[in-house]
Design a protein around this motif. Structure first.
Motif, PDB file in Angstrom:
ATOM      1  N   UNK A  71       0.870  -1.081   0.154  1.00 57.72           N
ATOM      2  CA  UNK A  71       0.466  -0.170   0.007  1.00 57.72           C
ATOM      3  C   UNK A  71       0.746   1.759   0.227  1.00 57.72           C
ATOM      4  N   UNK A  72       2.202   1.030   0.712  1.00 58.60           N
ATOM      5  CA  UNK A  72       2.547   2.289   0.799  1.00 58.60           C
ATOM      6  C   UNK A  72       3.257   2.545  -0.447  1.00 58.60           C
ATOM      7  N   UNK A  73       4.009   1.374  -1.284  1.00 56.73           N
ATOM      8  CA  UNK A  73       4.909   1.507  -2.219  1.00 56.73           C
ATOM      9  C   UNK A  73       3.582   1.718  -3.373  1.00 56.73           C
ATOM     10  N   UNK A  74       2.719   1.037  -3.690  1.00 59.23           N
ATOM     11  CA  UNK A  74       1.155   2.087  -4.007  1.00 59.23           C
ATOM     12  C   UNK A  74       1.049   3.411  -4.525  1.00 59.23           C
ATOM     13  N   UNK A  75       1.216   4.025  -2.995  1.00 55.36           N
ATOM     14  CA  UNK A  75       1.643   5.116  -2.770  1.00 55.36           C
ATOM     15  C   UNK A  75       2.550   5.702  -3.362  1.00 55.36           C
ATOM     16  N   UNK A  76       4.018   5.859  -2.980  1.00 52.46           N
ATOM     17  CA  UNK A  76       4.630   6.534  -3.168  1.00 52.46           C
ATOM     18  C   UNK A  76       4.433   6.187  -5.124  1.00 52.46           C
ATOM     19  N   UNK A  77       4.226   5.383  -5.594  1.00 51.00           N
ATOM     20  CA  UNK A  77       4.026   5.102  -7.186  1.00 51.00           C
ATOM     21  C   UNK A  77       3.372   6.699  -7.752  1.00 51.00           C
ATOM     22  N   UNK A  78       1.915   6.299  -7.118  1.00 53.68           N
ATOM     23  CA  UNK A  78       0.988   7.114  -7.654  1.00 53.68           C
ATOM     24  C   UNK A  78       1.311   8.196  -6.897  1.00 53.68           C
ATOM     25  N   UNK A  79       1.916   8.971  -6.533  1.00 52.67           N
ATOM     26  CA  UNK A  79       2.999  10.183  -6.169  1.00 52.67           C
ATOM     27  C   UNK A  79       4.097  10.795  -7.205  1.00 52.67           C
ATOM     28  N   UNK A  80       4.449   9.377  -7.238  1.00 50.42           N
ATOM     29  CA  UNK A  80       5.769   9.649  -8.594  1.00 50.42           C
ATOM     30  C   UNK A  80       5.316  10.227 -10.138  1.00 50.42           C
TER      31      UNK A  80
END
Length: 431
Positions: free
Chosen positions: A321-330
């Protein structure tokens, strides 16, 4: 409450504490122990190091205290203690001295009375509770009578006398002994109220006086008037119709002789493991209880594994979930950068186009201005002759192309011919 020596220390109400201490057992004590316990001289025994404690006993080794063998225990252990250790699956060192005393005395009484006494009979009177660092002791149940007097005898110093015995070197008959140290809390051993157990206990209470049931080191019974009491309820019932005042010497002698023979037979009896010493029903009950304890341990292990797996899965899901949020942010940031760059490119292109137009306008104005100035100079007589051929030649030397000199709809050859003819009607005429 159990009488206290240094085996249990009451810290506060309802809490029992204690600690493990270093052993003062040394290598020179091994031969004495082997002789006292009647273990084979090939048995491997070692003294703990100064840093080792009972709960540090390694796998494959059994930790034992010297205390049980000081009060009369020998190997093989009696049937009651064998049953207790088999069912509980703890190290012998995890059994407190009070339990060893109680079991020792009851075993002797039962042998003398020629009575089959089992672990279930003991648990009818006592509860097993955990104390100190994973040790276990007896607590008399409310309303029950204790068969053993002075069970809380003061035996200071017992904690310093322990050692490690290699289990494999003891032989297969000792497989029931638990190696290492079992720090898991043992499940309670539930026992239903049994009339049979109550009857046997009452028989022993009637047969032996409090003095005879009093614990003492190397406990042994001595002949007493109690030896001539009936051995079972059935025998007592059968004799109730006989005259109670019959004191004939022949009958008394006969009863004393029977008691002497029973005692002699009991003293020479070889104590067998619990699998041979308990009635079939008791064996089945103990086996089921042992299986239940083993199953509970396995369930506990599986629950712990499941909890660890669930925790790992939750941690992994959280990380995803954290990585997905970071990816979306990127992605959002990259999209913003792309939009900014696109906008900047468009602005740059527009600026370049504007600059190009301005440059072309400036060049046109400069050329127009230059031509106008030259023509004015010619009209003012400042220039007597117009020499376009020289200008064209200089232009071609610099740029080396004639296409830019050709007006729309004309041929470059005609322009070149004109330039080479040296004739210019308007300029020549003026000149």
């Amino acid at each position: 409450m159990v009488e206290s020596s240094d085996e249990v220390v009451v810290v506060e109400a309802g809490v029992i504490g204690g600690k493990n201490v270093a052993s003062d057992f040394i290598e020179d004590d091994i031969d004495n122990f082997l002789e006292k316990s009647e273990l084979s001289i090939s048995t491997k025994v070692r003294a703990p190091t100064s840093e080792e404690r009972p709960n540090d006993c390694p796998k494959g080794w059994v930790v034992l205290y010297e205390y049980p063998f000081k009060i009369g225990y020998k190997f093989p252990l009696n049937s009651l203690m064998t049953q207790l250790l088999s069912v509980m699956q703890v190290s012998p060192a995890q059994i407190m001295p009070l339990v060893w005393r109680v079991v020792h005395v009851i075993d002797k009484l039962a042998q003398d009375a020629n009575m089959e006494f089992t672990l279930e009979d003991i648990l009818y009177m006592y509860e097993i509770k955990r104390v100190e660092v994973s040790r276990y002791t007896f607590f008399l149940k409310p309303g029950k009578h204790s068969l053993v007097e002075n069970s809380g005898a003061n035996d200071r110093g017992w904690k310093k006398r322990y050692f490690f015995v290699n289990k494999k070197s003891m032989g297969k008959s000792f497989d029931y002994l638990h190696d290492g140290w079992n720090s898991e809390e043992i499940l309670p051993l539930p026992v239903e109220e049994s009339v049979y157990s109550r009857t046997k206990i009452n028989q022993l209470l009637k047969k032996y006086s409090a003095k005879e049931r009093m614990f003492r080191n190397k406990f042994e019974l001595t002949p007493s008037d109690g030896d001539i009491l009936p051995q079972s309820t059935e025998e007592h019932t059968a004799n109730t119709n006989e005259p109670t005042n019959d004191t004939s010497p022949s009958m008394a002698s006969e009863m004393l002789e029977r008691a002497r023979k029973r005692k002699q037979a009991a003293s020479t009896l070889t104590v067998m493991p619990s699998s041979m010493g308990a009635p079939k029903a008791t064996q089945n009950s103990l086996a089921l209880r042992s299986d239940a304890i083993t199953l509970e341990k396995e369930c506990k292990t599986l629950r712990e594994k499941l909890e660890r797996s669930s925790s790992a899965l939750m941690a992994a899901e959280k990380k995803v979930t954290e990585l997905s949020a970071e990816l979306a942010k990127e992605k959002n940031q990259n999209a913003s950068h792309v939009a900014n760059m696109t906008s900047m490119k468009e602005e740059t292109d527009a600026t370049i186009a504007n600059l190009r137009e301005e440059l072309m306008d400036a060049a046109s104005r400069y050329t127009w201005k230059t031509k106008a100035r030259l023509m004015k100079q010619f009209l003012d007589g400042q220039t007597s002759k117009w020499t376009p051929e020289a200008d064209i030649r200089q232009f071609l030397e610099v740029f080396r192309t004639q296409e830019d000199l050709v007006p729309e709809g004309e041929n470059s050859v005609d322009v070149t011919a004109t330039a080479d003819s040296g004739v210019n009607t308007e300029t020549d005429g003026v000149a």
